[in-house]
Design a protein around this motif. Structure first.
Motif, short mmCIF file in Angstrom:
data_model
loop_
_atom_site.label_atom_id
_atom_site.label_comp_id
_atom_site.label_asym_id
_atom_site.label_seq_id
_atom_site.Cartn_x
_atom_site.Cartn_y
_atom_site.Cartn_z
N UNK A 3 0.84 -1.19 0.00
CA UNK A 3 0.00 0.00 0.00
C UNK A 3 0.87 1.25 0.00
N UNK A 4 0.26 2.37 -0.33
CA UNK A 4 0.91 3.66 -0.17
C UNK A 4 0.63 4.14 1.25
N UNK A 5 1.69 4.42 1.98
CA UNK A 5 1.56 4.93 3.33
C UNK A 5 1.64 6.46 3.29
N UNK A 6 0.56 7.13 3.58
CA UNK A 6 0.50 8.59 3.51
C UNK A 6 0.60 9.16 4.92
N UNK A 7 1.47 10.17 5.10
CA UNK A 7 1.69 10.79 6.40
C UNK A 7 1.42 12.28 6.29
N UNK A 8 0.75 12.83 7.28
CA UNK A 8 0.56 14.28 7.37
C UNK A 8 1.11 14.75 8.71
N UNK A 9 1.92 15.79 8.69
CA UNK A 9 2.47 16.27 9.96
C UNK A 9 1.45 17.18 10.67
N UNK A 10 1.84 17.70 11.81
CA UNK A 10 0.88 18.43 12.65
C UNK A 10 0.42 19.76 12.06
N UNK A 11 1.09 20.23 11.00
CA UNK A 11 0.68 21.49 10.38
C UNK A 11 -0.49 21.30 9.41
#
Length: 425
Positions: free
Chosen positions: A137-145
């Motif tokens: 799978x594609x692992x998508x990450x979003x930071x706290x901003x």
């Protein structure tokens, strides 16, 4: 944290010089053997991570569309190959090659198309994504901003990729570059406040002694010193950032400089660097930086694309492609520093990431192989890879898919960071 200053006419900065407490593993060789069971059938081979890229290339050519990536099972020292669907011939070919077949849903083409959609629609500063062959799978990450409407849009985009194609998670940190590293290098820009790390000593295409570091360091300043108030000892020859990578080739001003191909892992332990090595998802790697010393982790994604918040335009994005994603921690001052394997493979140059060495996070690295190809440089003195044999080490010495990533940057122009040779963030 102290740093040794080495005579510029006698020896170059050695990559990495500070060791963090507890960041150690044994420098022991891996086994490399095939086995057979009682019936004579080939069972999975015991491999080194360095064996995986070559075998993966052969299987990819042999299996065609049935091949969906590979990774390294470090616990069992085995290569795992993803096979799309119920293709018995492909499964058998993988087994005959000494690898472990793993039947999956998503083809390489499916994941590449999804990654392309993310690049086109969701290049939001503070986001990251990589194709993880271990989950297919594609692992998508979003930071706290990433909040509010931006988070909602990202979530919707991921959902629209289809069931089982991508997952989304939140990071507590903020993606950024990290200037500083192993044996520190300094620029007199902003009163000597720009600090990076030397990655690996190399020989430039014209035979001159040189070193590799992060591209955002080379863009920030043209001349570099081995002490904060010292005179320049090296000058940037080439720098790439943003764009297709984050790397600089910096040549020593004194042509008599001796540039050893090694990483100083601390406590008197030197890791000879004998080759440039391709990163493999699942393999253990080590990072040396002057801020945080020696730390290890795992490669989690390849060919990462990072969207850094532009320093020159509040609404702009500096996109960098082709990076390595890892679980190795790093902090400001580690930029440009060395990412390497326990058996002397030069893997990467510290670029940027999130978190720190207390709570962890993701860190991205420029592949050394790409930097060498682009600059025409070679590892070692006079174009040779010095130190082909690994030195012995005491217990406690360091042991040794595709991706798209987004991040913000805060230290390419004038922020003071702790850095050194062999590491720059």
């Amino acid at each position: 944290m102290s740093h040794k200053r080495l005579p510029k006419r006698k020896t170059a900065i050695a990559a990495g010089s500070v060791v963090a407490v507890g960041a150690a593993a044994l420098l022991l060789p891996n086994a490399n053997a095939s086995q057979t069971d009682a019936s004579g059938d080939v069972t999975p081979s015991t491999l080194k991570a360095a064996d995986v890229p070559g075998r993966a290339d052969k299987l990819a050519s042999q299996l065609g569309d049935a091949f969906a990536g590979s990774y390294y099972n470090a616990d069992k020292q085995q290569m795992v190959v993803n096979v799309v669907g119920d293709d018995s011939k492909a499964v058998e070919a993988v087994r005959k090659a000494g690898a472990v077949p793993h039947q999956v849903q998503n083809s390489t083409a499916t994941l590449e198309m999804a990654a392309s959609t993310l690049r086109t629609r969701a290049a939001i500063p503070g986001t990251a994504w990589s194709v993880d062959p271990r989950t297919n799978e594609i692992q998508v990450i979003a930071d706290r901003t990433v909040t509010g409407s931006r988070w909602n849009f990202l979530e919707s985009t991921v959902d629209n990729l289809g069931s089982g194609v991508a997952t989304l998670k939140k990071s507590t940190g903020t993606f950024k570059t990290f200037a500083s590293g192993g044996d520190a290098i300094f620029s007199q820009v902003n009163g000597g406040g720009v600090r990076c790390s030397l990655g690996f000593n190399v020989t430039a295409s014209d035979g001159s002694p040189a070193f590799l570091t992060a591209g955002h360091c080379g863009v920030a300043a043209r001349q570099w010193s081995d002490s904060q108030a010292g005179s320049p000892i090296a000058t940037v020859d080439q720098a790439t950032f943003p764009g297709r990578g984050d790397f600089s080739l910096v040549t020593y001003d004194d042509p008599a400089t001796q540039a050893p191909s090694e990483v100083d892992a601390g406590n008197g332990q030197i890791v000879p660097i004998n080759r440039a090595a391709e990163a493999v998802v699942g393999q253990q790697v080590f990072r040396m930086g002057s801020t945080t010393g020696l730390h290890d982790g795992t490669v989690t994604g390849l060919n990462a694309t990072v969207n850094f918040q532009s320093d020159t335009s509040p609404s702009g994005v500096d996109t960098v492609t082709g990076l390595i994603q890892t679980s190795v921690c790093a902090e400001p001052g580690d930029s440009g520093g060395s990412l390497f394997t326990k058996d002397g493979g030069a893997v990467g140059l510290t670029s940027g990431g999130s978190g720190d060495c207390t709570r962890g996070g993701e860190t991205f690295f420029q592949p050394v192989t790409t930097a060498l190809q682009a600059t025409g440089a070679t590892l070692g003195e006079s174009g040779t890879a010095a130190g082909s044999a690994q030195q012995s080490a005491d217990p406690g010495a360091p042991a040794g898919g595709t991706a798209d990533q987004s991040a913000t940057a805060d230290d390419r122009h004038g922020r003071s960071h702790h850095g050194g040779a062999g590491s720059h963030r």
